[in-house]
Scaffold this motif. Structure first.
Motif, PDB file in Angstrom:
ATOM      1  N   ASP A   1      50.701  39.019  37.145  1.00 45.09           N
ATOM      2  CA  ASP A   1      51.045  37.720  37.729  1.00 45.09           C
ATOM      3  C   ASP A   1      50.294  37.502  39.039  1.00 45.09           C
ATOM      4  OD1 ASP A   1      52.752  37.311  35.618  1.00 45.09           O
ATOM      5  OD2 ASP A   1      54.578  37.839  36.726  1.00 45.09           O
ATOM      6  N   HIS A   2      50.114  38.549  39.802  1.00 44.94           N
ATOM      7  CA  HIS A   2      49.394  38.454  41.084  1.00 44.94           C
ATOM      8  C   HIS A   2      47.937  38.058  40.836  1.00 44.94           C
ATOM      9  CE1 HIS A   2      47.452  39.760  44.829  1.00 44.94           C
ATOM     10  NE2 HIS A   2      48.632  39.717  45.392  1.00 44.94           N
TER      11      HIS A   2
ATOM     12  N   PRO B   1      50.385  42.182  30.015  1.00 47.00           N
ATOM     13  CA  PRO B   1      50.746  40.883  30.603  1.00 47.00           C
ATOM     14  C   PRO B   1      52.194  40.883  31.071  1.00 47.00           C
ATOM     15  CG  PRO B   1      50.810  40.745  28.223  1.00 47.00           C
ATOM     16  CD  PRO B   1      50.273  42.121  28.548  1.00 47.00           C
ATOM     17  N   GLY B   2      52.505  39.936  31.925  1.00 43.94           N
ATOM     18  CA  GLY B   2      53.892  39.771  32.346  1.00 43.94           C
ATOM     19  C   GLY B   2      54.351  40.718  33.422  1.00 43.94           C
ATOM     20  N   THR B   3      53.453  41.559  33.928  1.00 44.34           N
ATOM     21  CA  THR B   3      53.826  42.470  35.002  1.00 44.34           C
ATOM     22  C   THR B   3      53.578  41.810  36.357  1.00 44.34           C
ATOM     23  OG1 THR B   3      51.617  43.449  35.125  1.00 44.34           O
ATOM     24  CG2 THR B   3      53.178  44.441  33.576  1.00 44.34           C
ATOM     25  N   GLU B   4      54.154  42.394  37.395  1.00 44.98           N
ATOM     26  CA  GLU B   4      53.940  41.873  38.750  1.00 44.98           C
ATOM     27  C   GLU B   4      52.463  41.865  39.087  1.00 44.98           C
ATOM     28  OE1 GLU B   4      52.798  42.231  42.787  1.00 44.98           O
ATOM     29  OE2 GLU B   4      53.023  44.027  41.538  1.00 44.98           O
TER      30      GLU B   4
ATOM     31  N   ASP C   1      51.936  37.302  49.505  1.00 42.76           N
ATOM     32  CA  ASP C   1      52.327  38.342  48.546  1.00 42.76           C
ATOM     33  C   ASP C   1      51.761  39.703  48.908  1.00 42.76           C
ATOM     34  OD1 ASP C   1      53.820  36.636  46.929  1.00 42.76           O
ATOM     35  OD2 ASP C   1      52.056  35.984  45.798  1.00 42.76           O
TER      36      ASP C   1
ATOM     37  N   HIS D   1      46.730  36.537  38.201  1.00 44.17           N
ATOM     38  CA  HIS D   1      46.698  35.183  37.653  1.00 44.17           C
ATOM     39  C   HIS D   1      46.818  34.139  38.758  1.00 44.17           C
ATOM     40  CE1 HIS D   1      47.328  31.910  34.822  1.00 44.17           C
ATOM     41  NE2 HIS D   1      48.414  31.551  35.500  1.00 44.17           N
ATOM     42  N   ARG D   2      47.663  34.398  39.747  1.00 44.49           N
ATOM     43  CA  ARG D   2      47.892  33.418  40.815  1.00 44.49           C
ATOM     44  C   ARG D   2      46.777  33.427  41.857  1.00 44.49           C
ATOM     45  NH1 ARG D   2      51.670  30.256  43.168  1.00 44.49           N
ATOM     46  NH2 ARG D   2      51.776  30.167  45.444  1.00 44.49           N
TER      47      ARG D   2
END
Length: 348
Positions: free
Chosen positions: A86-87, A80-83, A143, A89-90
């Motif tokens: 996050d991609h 978790p918490g990586t670019e 992105d 998740h969004r």
């Protein structure tokens, strides 16, 4: 019938960045192993390479799939918490990178930056016993990024760090040859800016702006100088209802890749095969065939009944008529889908 609006944007004759085609498309997904199973079993892609903890990649797993010259990379974050995390998740499962095959990655990066692109990753190289690959990345839309890939000194299956996979026992090829074009969705009033990026930064032709008087979207094609790479940029406009572009922007939380068009030389075979293997296609109103195709164009070789049976339609672009069909969204969100297309060689 509504009036078609067209406006010239730009039309350079040749790209100043020589491209050899799309090298690969990388998707960031929540579960690469399960996504790969769908693309293999339903769409006929073959699993050809793998990277993950076993090959030295500690933060991800990646499955490389191929059919014809079409190459997809499905990558899943392991932390978790990586670019990448996050991609996903969004945007959900979606396209992150449309990589372009070039002869000189450093020169392509340097020239695009000089013309106004934003750098995402400066030129670097990766090596193994099969040689060296040089790459660099720039920001594209939303992105999404474009990675320039130079592989003239590499003889491996894909990239250093990836392990070749033996013959895939699951893949059932469906006749996909290559990527025909990519459909981009951008926000309100952003189409011209995106088209200008491909024209002024990448050297593509962005010839005309298309839209119907009462339509809820506008579109503009962007084509590189070789004709091997095509993007169709779309934006929503005020209209009588909510467009698919507006819906996409809402669920994707911003601009991105709405679809990838895959070409075949026999669309009837490809679509029939994919249907048998579980691909779901969008429905077509039967009146399209009885009214719009009541008098088939002279160049159409197939009986209209064959097109209707499979739900295939006729579209037109700057090169002429195209037989095409779109899948239903392949993710839980109503975002990413595919088109299957066959260029007919008929009159423009």
């Amino acid at each position: 019938m509504s009036t078609v609006l067209q406006r010239e944007i730009a039309a350079p004759s040749l790209s100043f960045l020589p491209f050899y085609g799309t090298d690969f498309v990388e998707f960031y997904v929540g579960n690469a192993q399960q996504a790969a199973y769908y693309y293999r079993m339903a769409m006929g892609m073959s699993w050809v390479a793998y990277a993950g903890p076993e090959t030295g990649f500690r933060d991800r797993t990646s499955f490389v799939l191929q059919q014809g010259s079409t190459r997809f990379v499905l990558s899943t974050p392991l932390r978790p918490g990586t670019e990448m995390a996050d991609h996903v998740h969004r945007h959900g499962d979606s396209v992150r990178d449309i990589a372009l095959h070039v002869g000189d990655a450093r020169a392509a990066w340097r020239e695009s930056i000089r013309r106004g692109a934003r750098s995402v990753r400066e030129p670097f190289e990766v090596k193994d016993g099969s040689g060296v690959v040089r790459m660099a990345s720039i920001a594209a839309y939303g992105d999404t990024v474009h990675t320039f890939v130079e592989r003239r000194e590499y003889r491996g299956i894909f990239l250093p760090g990836y392990r070749a996979v033996p013959r895939d026992p699951l893949a059932r090829a469906a006749g996909i040859a290559q990527i025909d074009h990519v459909g981009i969705n951008v926000g309100w009033s952003e189409m011209d800016r995106c088209a200008a990026f491909y024209s002024q930064v990448m050297g593509f032709s962005a010839c005309r702006r298309f839209g119907a008087e009462f339509s809820t979207l506008l579109s503009a094609p962007a084509i590189d100088g070789s004709g091997r790479i095509r993007f169709l940029v779309k934006q929503p406009v005020e209209g009588s209802g909510k467009s698919s572009v507006e819906e996409y922007l809402e669920f994707n939380h911003g601009p991105g890749t709405q679809y990838i068009a895959l070409s075949t030389t026999d669309i009837l075979y490809t679509v029939a095969r994919m249907r048998e293997q579980g691909v779901e296609f969008a429905a077509v109103d039967p009146s399209y065939y009885t009214e719009h195709l009541a008098k088939p164009p002279v160049w159409l070789r197939e009986p209209v009944s064959n097109l209707q049976k499979l739900g295939i339609q006729i579209a037109y672009d700057e090169e002429g008529p195209v037989l095409e069909i779109r899948t239903r969204p392949v993710e839980d969100r109503p975002t990413l889908f595919f088109k299957i297309v066959q260029r007919t060689g008929g009159p423009a």
